[in-house]
Design an enzyme around this catalytic site. Structure first.
Site, PDB file in Angstrom:
ATOM      1  N   ILE A  12      -3.997  60.351 131.650  1.00 23.30           N
ATOM      2  CA  ILE A  12      -4.132  61.341 132.156  1.00 23.30           C
ATOM      3  C   ILE A  12      -5.326  60.764 131.285  1.00 23.30           C
ATOM      4  CG2 ILE A  12      -3.707  63.250 131.265  1.00 23.30           C
ATOM      5  CD1 ILE A  12      -1.525  63.385 130.973  1.00 23.30           C
ATOM      6  N   ASP A  33     -11.603  55.213 122.099  1.00 28.51           N
ATOM      7  CA  ASP A  33      -9.711  54.690 122.467  1.00 28.51           C
ATOM      8  C   ASP A  33      -9.311  53.757 121.558  1.00 28.51           C
ATOM      9  OD1 ASP A  33      -7.562  55.222 125.092  1.00 28.51           O
ATOM     10  OD2 ASP A  33      -7.126  53.719 123.457  1.00 28.51           O
ATOM     11  N   LYS A  34      -8.418  54.039 120.681  1.00 24.82           N
ATOM     12  CA  LYS A  34      -7.669  52.636 119.534  1.00 24.82           C
ATOM     13  C   LYS A  34      -7.605  51.415 120.716  1.00 24.82           C
ATOM     14  CE  LYS A  34      -4.776  51.488 115.955  1.00 24.82           C
ATOM     15  NZ  LYS A  34      -3.596  52.297 115.525  1.00 24.82           N
ATOM     16  N   THR A 123       1.696  69.553 125.306  1.00 27.23           N
ATOM     17  CA  THR A 123       2.529  69.433 126.478  1.00 27.23           C
ATOM     18  C   THR A 123       3.946  70.370 126.110  1.00 27.23           C
ATOM     19  OG1 THR A 123       4.964  67.818 126.015  1.00 27.23           O
ATOM     20  CG2 THR A 123       4.005  68.267 123.851  1.00 27.23           C
ATOM     21  N   ASP A 124       4.381  70.431 127.486  1.00 28.32           N
ATOM     22  CA  ASP A 124       5.473  71.841 127.079  1.00 28.32           C
ATOM     23  C   ASP A 124       6.362  71.397 126.574  1.00 28.32           C
ATOM     24  OD1 ASP A 124       6.462  69.759 128.710  1.00 28.32           O
ATOM     25  OD2 ASP A 124       6.855  71.007 130.487  1.00 28.32           O
ATOM     26  N   GLU A 125       7.003  70.199 125.679  1.00 31.92           N
ATOM     27  CA  GLU A 125       7.812  69.361 125.311  1.00 31.92           C
ATOM     28  C   GLU A 125       7.603  70.512 123.987  1.00 31.92           C
ATOM     29  OE1 GLU A 125       9.213  66.505 125.647  1.00 31.92           O
ATOM     30  OE2 GLU A 125       7.614  65.431 127.117  1.00 31.92           O
ATOM     31  N   TYR A 151       8.596  62.897 119.008  1.00 36.65           N
ATOM     32  CA  TYR A 151       6.966  63.763 119.381  1.00 36.65           C
ATOM     33  C   TYR A 151       7.028  64.575 119.757  1.00 36.65           C
ATOM     34  CZ  TYR A 151       4.239  63.733 124.023  1.00 36.65           C
ATOM     35  OH  TYR A 151       3.531  64.308 124.939  1.00 36.65           O
ATOM     36  N   LYS A 155       3.766  66.605 118.519  1.00 37.06           N
ATOM     37  CA  LYS A 155       2.846  67.662 118.625  1.00 37.06           C
ATOM     38  C   LYS A 155       2.782  68.773 118.651  1.00 37.06           C
ATOM     39  CE  LYS A 155       0.570  65.819 122.141  1.00 37.06           C
ATOM     40  NZ  LYS A 155      -0.764  65.727 122.565  1.00 37.06           N
ATOM     41  N   ASN A 181       3.401  64.969 133.885  1.00 37.43           N
ATOM     42  CA  ASN A 181       2.277  64.191 134.975  1.00 37.43           C
ATOM     43  C   ASN A 181       2.838  63.455 135.515  1.00 37.43           C
ATOM     44  OD1 ASN A 181      -0.837  65.191 133.819  1.00 37.43           O
ATOM     45  ND2 ASN A 181       0.811  66.719 133.435  1.00 37.43           N
ATOM     46  N   PRO A 206      16.846  52.105 135.205  1.00 37.31           N
ATOM     47  CA  PRO A 206      18.589  52.743 134.436  1.00 37.31           C
ATOM     48  C   PRO A 206      18.207  53.700 134.633  1.00 37.31           C
ATOM     49  CG  PRO A 206      16.261  52.248 133.470  1.00 37.31           C
ATOM     50  CD  PRO A 206      15.967  51.463 135.177  1.00 37.31           C
ATOM     51  N   ARG A 215      12.586  67.704 134.743  1.00 36.95           N
ATOM     52  CA  ARG A 215      10.926  68.121 134.679  1.00 36.95           C
ATOM     53  C   ARG A 215       9.963  68.636 135.683  1.00 36.95           C
ATOM     54  NH1 ARG A 215      14.150  67.227 130.957  1.00 36.95           N
ATOM     55  NH2 ARG A 215      13.596  65.352 129.330  1.00 36.95           N
ATOM     56  N   GLY A 276      19.472  62.986 121.776  1.00 35.51           N
ATOM     57  CA  GLY A 276      18.610  64.223 121.379  1.00 35.51           C
ATOM     58  C   GLY A 276      17.849  64.982 122.951  1.00 35.51           C
TER      59      GLY A 276
HETATM   60  P1  NAD Z   1      -1.147  57.665 126.867  1.00 35.13           P
HETATM   61  O1  NAD Z   1       0.040  56.911 126.369  1.00 35.13           O
HETATM   62  O2  NAD Z   1      -0.993  56.712 128.615  1.00 35.13           O
HETATM   63  O3  NAD Z   1      -2.055  56.696 126.615  1.00 35.13           O
HETATM   64  C1  NAD Z   1      -2.492  57.482 125.127  1.00 35.13           C
HETATM   65  C2  NAD Z   1      -4.158  56.869 124.779  1.00 35.13           C
HETATM   66  O4  NAD Z   1      -4.788  57.338 123.276  1.00 35.13           O
HETATM   67  C3  NAD Z   1      -4.427  55.316 124.995  1.00 35.13           C
HETATM   68  O5  NAD Z   1      -5.378  55.089 125.711  1.00 35.13           O
HETATM   69  C4  NAD Z   1      -3.897  54.763 123.678  1.00 35.13           C
HETATM   70  O6  NAD Z   1      -4.685  54.003 123.321  1.00 35.13           O
HETATM   71  C5  NAD Z   1      -4.868  55.975 122.853  1.00 35.13           C
HETATM   72  N1  NAD Z   1      -4.443  55.616 121.561  1.00 35.13           N
HETATM   73  C6  NAD Z   1      -3.317  55.864 120.983  1.00 35.13           C
HETATM   74  N2  NAD Z   1      -3.184  56.124 119.518  1.00 35.13           N
HETATM   75  C7  NAD Z   1      -4.752  56.288 119.323  1.00 35.13           C
HETATM   76  C8  NAD Z   1      -5.214  55.982 118.095  1.00 35.13           C
HETATM   77  N3  NAD Z   1      -4.814  56.723 116.887  1.00 35.13           N
HETATM   78  N4  NAD Z   1      -7.097  56.524 118.157  1.00 35.13           N
HETATM   79  C9  NAD Z   1      -7.481  56.561 119.335  1.00 35.13           C
HETATM   80  N5  NAD Z   1      -6.938  56.528 120.553  1.00 35.13           N
HETATM   81  C10 NAD Z   1      -5.240  56.375 120.145  1.00 35.13           C
HETATM   82  O7  NAD Z   1      -0.580  59.013 127.070  1.00 35.13           O
HETATM   83  P2  NAD Z   1      -0.787  60.401 128.393  1.00 35.13           P
HETATM   84  O8  NAD Z   1       0.606  60.785 128.774  1.00 35.13           O
HETATM   85  O9  NAD Z   1      -2.618  60.028 129.282  1.00 35.13           O
HETATM   86  O10 NAD Z   1      -1.262  61.175 127.301  1.00 35.13           O
HETATM   87  C11 NAD Z   1      -2.130  62.053 126.924  1.00 35.13           C
HETATM   88  C12 NAD Z   1      -2.233  62.773 126.393  1.00 35.13           C
HETATM   89  O11 NAD Z   1      -1.400  63.914 127.009  1.00 35.13           O
HETATM   90  C13 NAD Z   1      -1.121  63.320 125.321  1.00 35.13           C
HETATM   91  O12 NAD Z   1      -1.786  63.527 123.900  1.00 35.13           O
HETATM   92  C14 NAD Z   1       0.169  63.564 125.705  1.00 35.13           C
HETATM   93  O13 NAD Z   1       0.504  63.598 124.616  1.00 35.13           O
HETATM   94  C15 NAD Z   1      -0.403  64.811 126.465  1.00 35.13           C
HETATM   95  N6  NAD Z   1       0.797  64.931 127.605  1.00 35.13           N
HETATM   96  C16 NAD Z   1       1.220  63.945 128.500  1.00 35.13           C
HETATM   97  C17 NAD Z   1       2.232  64.397 129.554  1.00 35.13           C
HETATM   98  C18 NAD Z   1       2.647  63.544 130.097  1.00 35.13           C
HETATM   99  O14 NAD Z   1       3.393  63.681 131.067  1.00 35.13           O
HETATM  100  N7  NAD Z   1       2.157  61.849 130.479  1.00 35.13           N
HETATM  101  C19 NAD Z   1       2.200  65.743 129.432  1.00 35.13           C
HETATM  102  C20 NAD Z   1       1.557  66.507 128.835  1.00 35.13           C
HETATM  103  C21 NAD Z   1       1.339  66.650 128.193  1.00 35.13           C
HETATM  104  P1  TYD Z   2       9.267  60.278 130.348  1.00 42.49           P
HETATM  105  O1  TYD Z   2       8.744  60.002 131.480  1.00 42.49           O
HETATM  106  O2  TYD Z   2       9.393  59.593 129.379  1.00 42.49           O
HETATM  107  O3  TYD Z   2       8.637  61.651 129.909  1.00 42.49           O
HETATM  108  P2  TYD Z   2       8.937  63.074 129.114  1.00 42.49           P
HETATM  109  O4  TYD Z   2      10.903  62.563 128.337  1.00 42.49           O
HETATM  110  O5  TYD Z   2       8.393  62.901 128.561  1.00 42.49           O
HETATM  111  O6  TYD Z   2       9.928  63.760 130.058  1.00 42.49           O
HETATM  112  O7  TYD Z   2      11.300  60.777 131.435  1.00 42.49           O
HETATM  113  C1  TYD Z   2      11.475  61.589 132.348  1.00 42.49           C
HETATM  114  C2  TYD Z   2      12.738  61.883 132.329  1.00 42.49           C
HETATM  115  O8  TYD Z   2      13.703  61.036 132.977  1.00 42.49           O
HETATM  116  C3  TYD Z   2      13.921  62.277 130.824  1.00 42.49           C
HETATM  117  O9  TYD Z   2      14.857  63.365 131.535  1.00 42.49           O
HETATM  118  C4  TYD Z   2      14.161  60.575 130.633  1.00 42.49           C
HETATM  119  C5  TYD Z   2      14.404  60.161 131.670  1.00 42.49           C
HETATM  120  N1  TYD Z   2      14.432  58.315 131.638  1.00 42.49           N
HETATM  121  C6  TYD Z   2      15.743  57.779 132.690  1.00 42.49           C
HETATM  122  O10 TYD Z   2      16.453  58.173 132.605  1.00 42.49           O
HETATM  123  N2  TYD Z   2      15.057  56.758 132.646  1.00 42.49           N
HETATM  124  C7  TYD Z   2      14.335  55.921 132.097  1.00 42.49           C
HETATM  125  O11 TYD Z   2      14.202  54.778 132.215  1.00 42.49           O
HETATM  126  C8  TYD Z   2      13.102  57.108 131.591  1.00 42.49           C
HETATM  127  C9  TYD Z   2      12.142  56.432 131.438  1.00 42.49           C
HETATM  128  C10 TYD Z   2      13.121  57.941 131.719  1.00 42.49           C
END
Ligand code: NAD
Ligand code: TYD
Length: 337
Positions: A12, A33-34, A123-125, A151, A155, A181, A206, A215, A276
């Site tokens: 994102i 970014d790390k 996150t909504d989680e 996780y 958050k 997303n 899987p 979701r 869980g």
């Molecule tokens: P992602 O895992 O794709 O990216 C995380 C990024 O953070 C990576 O570039 C990683 O290198 C960097 N990072 C991790 N640890 C770090 C550290 N200690 N210092 C600096 N950089 C570090 O995650 P994403 O899906 O892009 O999610 C981004 C944010 O949005 C997160 O905070 C996540 O909780 C939140 N979010 C994600 C979703 C989703 O559906 N993906 C939904 C709602 C909220």
């Molecule tokens: P995920 O993309 O990991 O997002 P989140 O757990 O944060 O919602 O998973 C989305 C949904 O898909 C979740 O209900 C778990 C399920 N899932 C599978 O059924 N198989 C898979 O291999 C993965 C990664 C997720």
């Protein structure tokens, strides 16, 4: 205006950098970014000459302070996090370090050097889950935090700290809590890109449990737009939920991906459920709509087609990823499931 985007090499965060470059070409963008397994500099290769890239850990106070001294940011948007629920079940501690301690280190730097806005990408989680037999229930900003996984707990802890820094130190913060997303550059461990990558390789798909978990899917660009609006017009000290009333069962998403790719549903394999496992997430987005005028613009039918096309057109991006560390993760997570 100088904006620090932490986690900007991830899914994102990188899409947010592209969004800022397109919509605010006058902003100076610093990506911090790390580059963990989830961060890829190649994602940013087309824009590296237009941004400053700092490889640093958000938990590293000295480095974070150096970057603040050098860059003098006006705004910080914190995307940096460990973001995958399954990995948090394997190893919670790293999630606590990055997601909680890292957030506090960033906010301490904001206090020390000053900031116009610290925005936490949440996150909504954090609201836990909703039962499948109550489609009338949605998460509002008032829903109590009630987490299920390491996780989401990390958050939620970060969100509480952000609100505490606002109340205690007067730090100008905001928080957004977005639903799932999807879109370009999502790491292939997450549901949609994992199923696309596996289906293209004719590998098993899987699905956890019976695939009935729901979701609320949002195209990543709509999320980026919402965060930009919150930075511009959102109220300090407020939480905004982001979601587009697009609830889908996992099994229906996987079947749709099979259909779009012309692959047989016989690839679908039901595997042991996630521990869980949250049943249903669903956002009530009325606050961001009525206060800021935000509405999602991409319909799921279009967004999923665009996303699948992107993964087909950018195989080298994800094939490099799935050949590295991801291999051993995949073995650990799925081999005996
Ligand atoms: P992602 O895992 O794709 O990216 C995380 C990024 O953070 C990576 O570039 C990683 O290198 C960097 N990072 C991790 N640890 C770090 C550290 N200690 N210092 C600096 N950089 C570090 O995650 P994403 O899906 O892009 O999610 C981004 C944010 O949005 C997160 O905070 C996540 O909780 C939140 N979010 C994600 C979703 C989703 O559906 N993906 C939904 C709602 C909220
Ligand atoms: P995920 O993309 O990991 O997002 P989140 O757990 O944060 O919602 O998973 C989305 C949904 O898909 C979740 O209900 C778990 C399920 N899932 C599978 O059924 N198989 C898979 O291999 C993965 C990664 C997720």
């Amino acid at each position: 205006m100088t904006v620090i985007v932490t986690g900007g090499a991830g899914f994102i965060g990188s899409n947010f950098i592209f969004y800022l470059l397109k919509n605010h070409p006058d902003h100076k963008i610093v990506c911090l970014d790390k580059l963990t397994y989830a961060g890829n500099l190649s994602t940013l290769s087309s824009v590296l000459d237009r941004i400053v890239f700092e490889k640093a850990d958000i938990c590293d106070r000295k480095e974070v302070e150096r970057i603040f001294e050098e860059q003098k940011p006006d705004v910080l948007v914190n995307f940096a996090a460990e973001s995958h629920v399954d990995r948090s079940i394997e190893d919670p501690e790293l999630f606590l370090k990055t997601n909680i301690i890292g957030t506090s280190v960033l906010m301490d730097a904001c206090r020390k050097y000053g900031i116009k806005r610290f925005h936490q990408v949440g996150t909504d989680e954090v609201y836990g889950d909703l039962p499948l037999d109550r489609p009338d229930l949605f998460f509002t900003e008032e829903t109590p935090l009630h987490t299920s996984s390491p996780y989401s707990s990390s958050k939620a802890a970060a969100d509480l700290l952000v609100m505490a820094y606002h109340r205690t130190y007067g730090l100008p913060v905001s928080i957004s809590r977005c639903s799932n997303n999807y879109g370009p550059y999502q790491f292939p461990e997450k549901l949609i890109p994992l199923m696309i990558a596996n289906a293209l390789a004719d590998k098993a798909l899987p699905v956890y449990g019976e695939g009935l978990n729901v979701r609320d899917w949002l195209y990543v660009e709509d999320h980026c737009k919402a965060i930009d609006l919150i930075l511009q017009k959102g109220r300090v000290g407020e939480v905004y939920n982001i979601g587009g009333h697009n609830e889908m069962r996992n099994i229906d998403i996987v079947k749709l991906i099979c259909k779009e790719l012309g692959k047989p549903e016989s690839l679908i394999t039901f595997v042991k459920d996630r521990q869980g496992h949250d049943m249903r997430y669903a956002i009530d987005p009325r606050k961001i709509h009525s206060e800021l005028g935000w509405l999602p613009e991409t319909r799921f039918e279009d967004g999923i087609k665009k996303t699948i096309k992107w993964y087909l057109d950018n195989k080298e991006w994800w094939q490099e990823i799935v050949s590295g560390e991801y291999q051993s993760y995949y073995e650990r997570m799925y081999a005996k499931r």
